[in-house]
Design a protein around this motif. Structure first.
Motif, PDB file in Angstrom:
ATOM      1  N   ILE A 240      24.263  14.604 -46.381  1.00  0.00           N
ATOM      2  CA  ILE A 240      22.897  14.606 -47.038  1.00  0.00           C
ATOM      3  C   ILE A 240      22.339  15.819 -47.320  1.00  0.00           C
ATOM      4  CG2 ILE A 240      20.467  13.815 -46.750  1.00  0.00           C
ATOM      5  CD1 ILE A 240      21.574  11.775 -44.725  1.00  0.00           C
ATOM      6  N   GLY A 241      22.807  16.821 -46.343  1.00  0.00           N
ATOM      7  CA  GLY A 241      22.133  18.255 -46.791  1.00  0.00           C
ATOM      8  C   GLY A 241      23.026  18.708 -47.721  1.00  0.00           C
ATOM      9  N   VAL A 242      24.234  18.823 -47.984  1.00  0.00           N
ATOM     10  CA  VAL A 242      25.009  19.216 -49.012  1.00  0.00           C
ATOM     11  C   VAL A 242      24.578  18.529 -50.283  1.00  0.00           C
ATOM     12  CG1 VAL A 242      27.417  19.174 -50.121  1.00  0.00           C
ATOM     13  CG2 VAL A 242      27.176  19.775 -47.791  1.00  0.00           C
ATOM     14  N   VAL A 243      24.402  17.196 -50.448  1.00  0.00           N
ATOM     15  CA  VAL A 243      23.909  16.666 -51.485  1.00  0.00           C
ATOM     16  C   VAL A 243      22.556  17.179 -52.125  1.00  0.00           C
ATOM     17  CG1 VAL A 243      22.945  14.487 -52.767  1.00  0.00           C
ATOM     18  CG2 VAL A 243      25.035  14.269 -51.156  1.00  0.00           C
ATOM     19  N   PHE A 244      21.603  17.280 -51.000  1.00  0.00           N
ATOM     20  CA  PHE A 244      20.429  17.989 -51.622  1.00  0.00           C
ATOM     21  C   PHE A 244      20.661  19.228 -51.993  1.00  0.00           C
ATOM     22  CE2 PHE A 244      18.108  14.398 -49.452  1.00  0.00           C
ATOM     23  CZ  PHE A 244      16.910  14.408 -50.164  1.00  0.00           C
ATOM     24  N   GLY A 245      21.342  20.237 -51.468  1.00  0.00           N
ATOM     25  CA  GLY A 245      21.785  21.491 -51.674  1.00  0.00           C
ATOM     26  C   GLY A 245      22.329  21.459 -53.170  1.00  0.00           C
TER      27      GLY A 245
ATOM     28  N   VAL B 121      27.369  10.725 -37.115  1.00  0.00           N
ATOM     29  CA  VAL B 121      25.847  10.830 -37.605  1.00  0.00           C
ATOM     30  C   VAL B 121      25.745  12.271 -38.126  1.00  0.00           C
ATOM     31  CG1 VAL B 121      23.438  10.958 -36.729  1.00  0.00           C
ATOM     32  CG2 VAL B 121      24.903   9.382 -35.946  1.00  0.00           C
ATOM     33  N   GLY B 122      26.469  13.178 -37.252  1.00  0.00           N
ATOM     34  CA  GLY B 122      26.377  14.661 -37.738  1.00  0.00           C
ATOM     35  C   GLY B 122      27.035  14.836 -39.172  1.00  0.00           C
ATOM     36  N   ILE B 123      28.110  14.190 -39.537  1.00  0.00           N
ATOM     37  CA  ILE B 123      28.766  14.291 -40.727  1.00  0.00           C
ATOM     38  C   ILE B 123      27.630  13.721 -41.634  1.00  0.00           C
ATOM     39  CG2 ILE B 123      30.818  13.698 -42.092  1.00  0.00           C
ATOM     40  CD1 ILE B 123      32.272  13.820 -39.354  1.00  0.00           C
ATOM     41  N   ILE B 124      27.236  12.438 -41.460  1.00  0.00           N
ATOM     42  CA  ILE B 124      26.317  11.888 -42.507  1.00  0.00           C
ATOM     43  C   ILE B 124      25.104  12.826 -42.630  1.00  0.00           C
ATOM     44  CG2 ILE B 124      24.849  10.030 -42.615  1.00  0.00           C
ATOM     45  CD1 ILE B 124      26.392   8.229 -41.135  1.00  0.00           C
ATOM     46  N   LEU B 125      24.715  13.520 -41.781  1.00  0.00           N
ATOM     47  CA  LEU B 125      23.442  14.466 -41.911  1.00  0.00           C
ATOM     48  C   LEU B 125      23.762  15.703 -42.615  1.00  0.00           C
ATOM     49  CD1 LEU B 125      21.636  14.791 -38.503  1.00  0.00           C
ATOM     50  CD2 LEU B 125      20.626  13.988 -40.778  1.00  0.00           C
ATOM     51  N   THR B 126      25.129  16.218 -42.491  1.00  0.00           N
ATOM     52  CA  THR B 126      25.701  17.239 -43.365  1.00  0.00           C
ATOM     53  C   THR B 126      25.683  16.748 -44.651  1.00  0.00           C
ATOM     54  OG1 THR B 126      26.969  17.831 -41.210  1.00  0.00           O
ATOM     55  CG2 THR B 126      27.511  19.070 -43.100  1.00  0.00           C
TER      56      THR B 126
ATOM     57  N   PHE C 285      25.875  29.460 -49.598  1.00  0.00           N
ATOM     58  CA  PHE C 285      24.795  28.851 -48.923  1.00  0.00           C
ATOM     59  C   PHE C 285      24.828  27.548 -48.367  1.00  0.00           C
ATOM     60  CE2 PHE C 285      20.282  28.010 -48.280  1.00  0.00           C
ATOM     61  CZ  PHE C 285      19.912  29.010 -47.408  1.00  0.00           C
ATOM     62  N   ILE C 286      25.386  26.551 -49.304  1.00  0.00           N
ATOM     63  CA  ILE C 286      25.389  25.149 -49.229  1.00  0.00           C
ATOM     64  C   ILE C 286      26.569  24.961 -47.882  1.00  0.00           C
ATOM     65  CG2 ILE C 286      26.102  23.244 -49.945  1.00  0.00           C
ATOM     66  CD1 ILE C 286      24.995  23.730 -52.453  1.00  0.00           C
ATOM     67  N   ILE C 287      27.510  25.836 -47.937  1.00  0.00           N
ATOM     68  CA  ILE C 287      28.609  25.712 -47.132  1.00  0.00           C
ATOM     69  C   ILE C 287      28.335  26.105 -45.623  1.00  0.00           C
ATOM     70  CG2 ILE C 287      30.924  26.558 -46.461  1.00  0.00           C
ATOM     71  CD1 ILE C 287      31.702  26.473 -49.508  1.00  0.00           C
ATOM     72  N   LEU C 288      27.436  27.401 -45.901  1.00  0.00           N
ATOM     73  CA  LEU C 288      27.154  28.017 -44.601  1.00  0.00           C
ATOM     74  C   LEU C 288      26.096  26.972 -43.702  1.00  0.00           C
ATOM     75  CD1 LEU C 288      26.212  31.768 -45.097  1.00  0.00           C
ATOM     76  CD2 LEU C 288      27.452  30.324 -43.074  1.00  0.00           C
ATOM     77  N   SER C 289      25.145  26.264 -44.660  1.00  0.00           N
ATOM     78  CA  SER C 289      24.265  25.409 -43.858  1.00  0.00           C
ATOM     79  C   SER C 289      24.935  24.070 -43.454  1.00  0.00           C
ATOM     80  CB  SER C 289      23.099  25.307 -44.755  1.00  0.00           C
ATOM     81  OG  SER C 289      23.508  24.748 -46.103  1.00  0.00           O
TER      82      SER C 289
END
Lengths: 454, 472
Positions: free
Chosen positions: A26-31, A19-24, A40-44
């Motif tokens: 999603i975050g990267v894609v949005f970024g 679940v964590g990886i999926i969320l990450t 910034f994307i890598i950090l977040s």
């Protein structure tokens, strides 16, 4: 109640990781979709993953290993009420305040404020439901919750709150306060208080500039000031050792004397009566000014220095003999004495460290402001105390640590930045500070009822 | 502490409150008083005492307010007392400006009610939220000092008309003095009640008090209410002093009042503290400022004051450490007798300073002319020669003064004799194992009083006590 690190089954761990990886992802894609910079994307992404996995392990573990509820006793609602009474009262109070504010002020009822309200409510709920699972670090947990809540509310409501510039300035001021409250934390761990900190800050501030204006080389002047700070701390410690119950007043007295004495010294031969004029060397102002540079990176070195201090102190207090002895003394003097820990040595050392860091803060503040002013430390009289208390270090000694104080410092700093951001003046800030310290402390530092102490 | 209990056991006639801790404040008081009088004899005049009363009363009352809660224990040092005084002051001025509070009764009722209400809230938080009192007071300090600035952003406003001439301080007997006396007497009466005993017990050991059935919540609320009343009175005295509103000045009272409390021998840990000690502590602080003001330090005046405050505070705290050693040799210390003995010495210093400087002015008319020129500026530094030589100088009394001396001499001799005998008897009483000497002391003192009255009558000037002489 429960062990601090409950274990999860393997499958639960794997699910959490997935679940964590999926969320990450999603975050990267949005970024990338929004076109932010790669670093910034890598950090977040890393931050998201780490935070989620940590949360999964701790938070879920509490629920998995919770004991089954018994059906005896009072009814369900009554039990919930008994268990969460303060939290429920708090919830109702916040809702009422919100209602009153929406009715009283126009345009108050907008989407951002509603979200802020929800965040506040969730902080209260989480601190009561999860907070009680964290016996050891409850105050730190609550502090982090409040910090993140405040920060997200600020970022949503205030233009430029989460900008690099603002974060940098918040960290800068937090670094000053943090360095100033090192001594207060250490002394509080022994059950003492040091109210001479603001006076030493002011004295160091003026004294350093005075020495520089006399023609002493700046590096030598800084070393001199720091040495004098240590000496004053030693004096404080020696004087207050036999008067530990009155350490508050002894240090206040020495503080008055120090501040008066330094001003007399600096006024001798001048007509300005305590005002010192001189030029601050470039490296000192670079050390603490907003536009300072650390090895080519665009933030003032004082933040890095503070980070180093945090690292050394938290690790040192947890893993070295000196740190453990300090806690031993704070918890129980008599038993510490039985294992040959010298109380005098630790008491004086902690006051000496306090004097050193106060003098350091004074010197750094000189670099920040560029002019000497005896009253520069005045606000730290109660702020250092507030940071220690909000962080969760007990003033009675033996409980807490510098890591807690760091959280306290950050909470105070973000709060004050937030209040400035919504356009409140200094006096309102102080008022709200005062009103907020009480509930924050009440969340975790309540003493037991007298009937349980007999 | 066991020694302290034996002392109070040994002297039940003193009401069980003969603190050896008063040794330091009393000595300091007379030291400073003597110094102040020698430096500037104008202190012991109607105007000098009057202004001293006006300036010192807010501080004394603030110290009383702190004292009442400090006795309650748990380290209840009410840091918010200064902002509370400021809050009452500021709201009083604003409400008066709005035309709400006019009559003296309403003002007093308002001040005391606000003080008591705040302290009630304080007590309820301490009792039911169970947060350390120092944190509650810290919170109150920040909140109230912020609120004061909101209510009155900068100093200004006008105090009620009937209060305006209180702050002049031209005569000793002002309404402010009345407030101070009533507050002190009120506390002294309060110490006679069982409630006060409960309060002290709770302050020394809260668990013991709880187990022995003391209603500790009620006692704590009571202590806070009393403190609130004192704070309200202090706010009124403060308003009378500055005759306007000031949002920030009140906050400085916190640190000074805590200092005064400790100088007066109270224990911040709780259970120990009295109105006499607090009074002396606050007066000592006033005298320190006064003495330092007579030396002209020019631009560094306030710094020297700070230095002296701090040093005296630390030294007097360190002196409390040697009290157990003193106690070992001086088993039965009576602060009252010590006070009386030292006050005789101080009285002689005052008499000397008041009369002999004058005669010196008559002997040297040319310097006297200089002095009248210089007297337009209040506190000129006395040149070095005069400080050292003046106490040794021989006065040259004129006819009238010689007559006055002749009249006063037997009285002074009688007082000295009586004090010496009383001290001697007291020491003898404390050194002997038998406790039944007290009636003898009383009888001897009574006999001395009768003898003195006879002696006073014999020279033919029956009503000439030294106090009325020096008051002119």
């Amino acid at each position: 109640m429960l062990p601090p690190t409950p274990s999860l089954s393997l499958s639960a761990n794997i699910i959490g990781l997935v679940v964590g990886i999926i969320l990450t992802v999603i975050g990267v894609v949005f970024g990338f979709a929004q076109g932010t910079s790669v670093q910034f994307i890598i950090l977040s992404a890393i931050a998201t993953l780490a935070a989620f996995v940590w949360g999964w392990r701790y938070v879920l573990g509490q629920f998995v290993s919770q004991a089954p509820q018994t059906d005896e006793g009072p009814s369900e609602i009554r039990r919930v009420w008994l268990q969460f009474r303060p939290a429920l009262i708090g919830l109702v109070a916040i809702l009422l305040v919100f209602l009153v504010l929406s009715l009283a002020i126009e345009n108050f009822f907008n989407i951002w404020n509603v979200i802020s309200l929800l965040i506040l409510l969730s902080i209260v709920v989480l601190t009561r439901t999860l907070g009680r699972q964290f016996q050891e670090n409850r105050s730190a947990f609550i502090g982090v919750m409040v910090l993140s809540g405040l920060f997200s509310i600020g970022a949503m409501n205030i233009e430029g709150f989460a900008s690099t510039m603002n974060i940098k300035s918040m960290l800068l001021f937090a670094a000053f306060l943090g360095i100033a409250s090192v001594g207060q934390t250490l002394v509080a761990l022994l059950g003492g208080l040091d109210l001479s900190i603001p006076f030493i800050i002011g004295a160091a501030n003026v004294g350093l500039l005075y020495l520089i204006s006399l023609g002493v080389p700046p590096w030598l002047a800084v070393i001199l000031v720091l040495t004098i700070g240590v000496a004053l701390g030693v004096i404080n410690g020696l004087l207050s050792y036999r008067l530990q119950g009155q350490a508050l007043i002894v240090t206040l007295g020495t503080g008055f004397a120090i501040s008066g004495g330094v001003q007399i010294l600096t006024s001798i031969g001048t007509a300005y009566g305590g005002n010192v004029f001189g030029t601050v060397p470039g490296w000192l102002s670079n050390l603490a000014a907003m536009n300072g540079v650390t090895f080519g990176m665009p933030f003032p070195p004082v933040i890095a220095i503070w980070g180093l201090i945090i690292l050394i102190l938290t690790i040192g207090m947890r893993y070295t003999v000196y740190g453990r002895y300090l806690y031993a003394l704070g918890v129980n003097r008599t038993s510490a004495k039985r294992v040959m820990i010298s109380e005098l040595k630790y008491w004086v050392t902690m006051y000496a460290i306090s004097g050193f860091f106060a003098a350091l803060t004074g010197s750094l503040l000189l670099g920040w402001s560029g002019g000497g002013f005896i009253g520069v430390g005045d606000q730290y009289l109660f702020l250092t105390l507030a940071a220690v208390v909000v962080g969760g270090t007990s003033l009675l000694g033996g409980q807490g640590g510098y890591g807690f104080t760091v959280i306290g410092v950050l909470v105070l700093q973000v709060l004050s930045s937030f209040l400035i951001g919504i356009g409140l003046e200094f006096e309102w800030q102080q008022f709200i500070f005062g009103l907020l310290i009480l509930p924050m402390v009440a969340l975790y530092a309540r003493s037991p009822h007298i009937r349980t102490q007999i | 502490m066991s020694e302290a209990t034996t002392v109070s056991d040994a002297a039940p006639s003193q009401g069980g409150r003969s603190y050896p801790f008063l040794l330091v404040p009393i000595s300091l008081f007379f030291l400073l008083l003597g110094l102040a009088v020698l430096r500037s004899p104008s202190l012991i005049t109607s105007a000098g005492i009057g202004s001293a009363v006006i300036v010192a009363t807010p501080l004394i009352l603030a110290t009383y307010a702190l004292m009442a809660v400090v006795i309650a224990g748990r380290g209840t040092v009410d840091l918010s007392v200064g902002p509370l005084i400021g809050f009452v002051n500021v709201t009083l001025i604003q409400l008066h400006g709005a035309g709400v509070l006019e009559s003296p009764l309403a003002v007093f009722a308002y001040a005391i009610a606000v003080g008591a209400a705040y302290q009630l809230l304080f007590a309820l938080i301490v009792i039911y939220v169970r947060v350390q009192p120092i944190i509650v007071s810290l919170s109150g300090y920040l909140a109230l000092s912020g609120l004061n600035l909101v209510i009155l952003p900068r100093p200004g406003g006008v105090a009620p008309q009937w209060m305006a001439d209180w702050g002049l301080g031209t005569s000793i007997f002002s309404p402010v003095l009345l407030i101070l006396v009533l507050a002190s007497v009120g506390w002294m009466l309060f110490t006679q009640t069982a409630f006060f005993t409960h309060l002290r017990l709770m302050g020394s050991d809260e668990r013991a008090a709880y187990t022995s059935g003391v209603p500790i919540f009620v006692v704590r609320i009571g202590a806070h209410l009393i403190s609130g009343c004192f704070a309200g009175l202090a706010a009124i005295a403060f308003t009378a002093l500055i005759s306007s509103g000031d949002p920030s000045q009140g906050t400085t009272y916190t640190l000074i009042a805590v200092t005064a409390l400790v100088l007066g021998g109270a224990s911040l840990a709780g259970g120990r503290g009295g109105v006499f000690g607090s009074f002396l502590g606050a007066i000592n602080l006033y005298l320190i400022t006064f003495v330092l003001a007579t030396f002209n330090f020019g631009a560094v005046q306030s710094f020297v004051t700070n230095l002296a405050y701090g040093t005296i505070l630390v030294v007097s705290l360190l002196l409390t450490l040697i009290i157990p050693f003193i106690q070992r040799h001086l088993r039965n210390f009576s602060p009252l007798l010590y006070f009386v003995a030292l006050s005789v010495v101080a009285l002689s210093v005052i008499l000397h300073a008041t009369f002999d400087y004058q005669s010196q002015g008559q002997v040297q008319p040319e310097t006297g002319a200089d002095q009248t020129v210089a007297s337009s500026q209040m506190l000129t530094p006395i040149d070095r020669e005069q400080i050292y030589v003046a106490p040794l100088e021989m006065a040259a009394p004129n006819q009238q003064e010689s007559a006055m001396r002749a009249a006063a001499a037997p009285v002074i001799l009688f007082i000295l004799l009586m004090v010496v005998i009383a001290v001697f008897l007291r020491v003898a009483f404390s050194q002997s194992d038998r406790r039944s000497l007290a009636p003898v002391v009383a009888v001897v003192i009574l006999a001395l009083v009768v003898l003195g009255a006879y002696m006073m009558r014999y020279p033919g000037s029956p009503n000439a006590p030294p106090v009325s002489v020096e008051a002119e």
